[in-house]
Design an enzyme around this catalytic site. Structure first.
Site, PDB file in Angstrom:
ATOM      1  N   ASP A 171       0.857  -1.090   0.026  1.00  0.00           N
ATOM      2  CA  ASP A 171       0.071   0.048   0.102  1.00  0.00           C
ATOM      3  C   ASP A 171       0.802   1.136  -0.106  1.00  0.00           C
ATOM      4  OD1 ASP A 171      -2.557   1.422   0.592  1.00  0.00           O
ATOM      5  OD2 ASP A 171      -1.642   1.880   2.322  1.00  0.00           O
ATOM      6  N   ASP A 208      -0.511   5.210   0.675  1.00  0.00           N
ATOM      7  CA  ASP A 208      -0.853   6.247   1.738  1.00  0.00           C
ATOM      8  C   ASP A 208      -0.875   5.531   3.030  1.00  0.00           C
ATOM      9  OD1 ASP A 208      -1.374   8.453  -0.042  1.00  0.00           O
ATOM     10  OD2 ASP A 208      -3.056   7.241  -0.695  1.00  0.00           O
ATOM     11  N   LYS A 220      -9.098  -2.638  -2.582  1.00  0.00           N
ATOM     12  CA  LYS A 220      -9.219  -3.304  -1.370  1.00  0.00           C
ATOM     13  C   LYS A 220     -10.400  -2.763  -0.559  1.00  0.00           C
ATOM     14  CE  LYS A 220      -5.092  -1.707  -1.256  1.00  0.00           C
ATOM     15  NZ  LYS A 220      -3.792  -1.390  -0.863  1.00  0.00           N
TER      16      LYS A 220
END
Length: 264
Positions: free
Chosen positions: A15, A17, A189
């Protein structure tokens, strides 16, 4: 030599952020940890729910922050969302795009026609835009109530930044859900399309999903049948992880990405 955590996997689905950066600031040590994994031959794919920027813009931002990468290592929910529409719609179908020019570009790449009005739209694709306002949401509400297929790139309620947590795409999706009494299909997600495609692109048999959110990154890994590492550099806490049912807990919890190179 003792086995470290990263030695158990052939790919990292990482991921962005809250995991490798917060807004315009890199998470300390993240670039070094990923570079060390790359030197071991582990596949790297940056998998982000943020649909506001193109894959090239994401790659450029990572390079600016000190990460060695290129556009081929970036998978975004905008790509996954556009792909979902292309699988379900005829070529040159008209899609109302709630999002940035980067999201429009992904729609065009799939042979679909972006628009900003409900008139003639057979689908709505919703991604994060800092400039999204009431008028755009109103057009989308009209289209959805009229039967348009609705795909949300992601449903992250918040967006981690250097200023703290700001409204994410999920907050705006929630507004449309309230206004239309409808539920969107989800590309990012915790749905599985984004993660599964990223693993497939890498030819990975043992991918590890890494992220800072239990409700998207970790739950997405659970849904996809993949192991996960929760890092405590963004949204979710170790206490929240421990409170989950066993089947929803992350496989590992670490302070940051440096845990990849420690004993599991």
């Amino acid at each position: 030599m003792s086995e470290t955590l990263v030695d158990r996997y052939d790919a990292l689905l990482i991921d962005l952020d809250g995991t490798v950066y917060r807004g315009s600031e890199a998470v300390p040590g993240a670039a070094e940890a990923i570079a060390a994994a790359r030197r071991k031959g582990v596949g790297i794919r940056y998998v982000t729910n943020n649909a506001s920027r193109s894959p090239q813009m994401v790659a450029d931002h990572l390079v600016e922050l000190g990460f060695e990468t290129n556009v081929d290592e970036v998978s975004t929910s905008s790509q996954a969302g556009a792909a979902m529409l292309a699988e379900r719609l005829p070529k040159r179908s008209t899609v109302l795009v709630l999002g940035t020019k980067a999201l429009e570009a992904e729609v065009l790449k799939r042979g679909l026609i972006p628009t900003d009005t409900a008139d003639g739209a057979v689908a709505v694709l919703q991604g994060l835009s800092m400039d999204l306002g009431w008028r755009q949401l109103a057009e989308a509400a009209v289209a959805i109530r009229g039967g348009a297929l609705w795909v949300a790139c992601n449903v992250d309620a918040t967006l981690p930044t250097e200023r703290g947590l700001l409204p994410g795409n999920g907050s705006l999706v929630a507004a449309l859900k309230t206004a239309t009494d409808q539920e969107p299909l989800i590309a990012g997600k915790p749905a599985t399309p984004l993660l599964q495609q990223a693993a497939k692109d890498l030819g990975a048999n043992r991918p590890l999903v890494i992220g800072d959110r239990l409700d998207t990154d970790v739950l997405g890994a659970v849904n996809a049948g993949m192991d996960s590492l929760l890092v405590l550099t963004g949204v979710s806490t170790e206490q929240e992880a421990q409170a989950l049912p066993d089947e929803q807990k992350p496989t590992y919890v670490g302070a940051d990405l440096s845990v990849l190179h420690r004993l599991p």
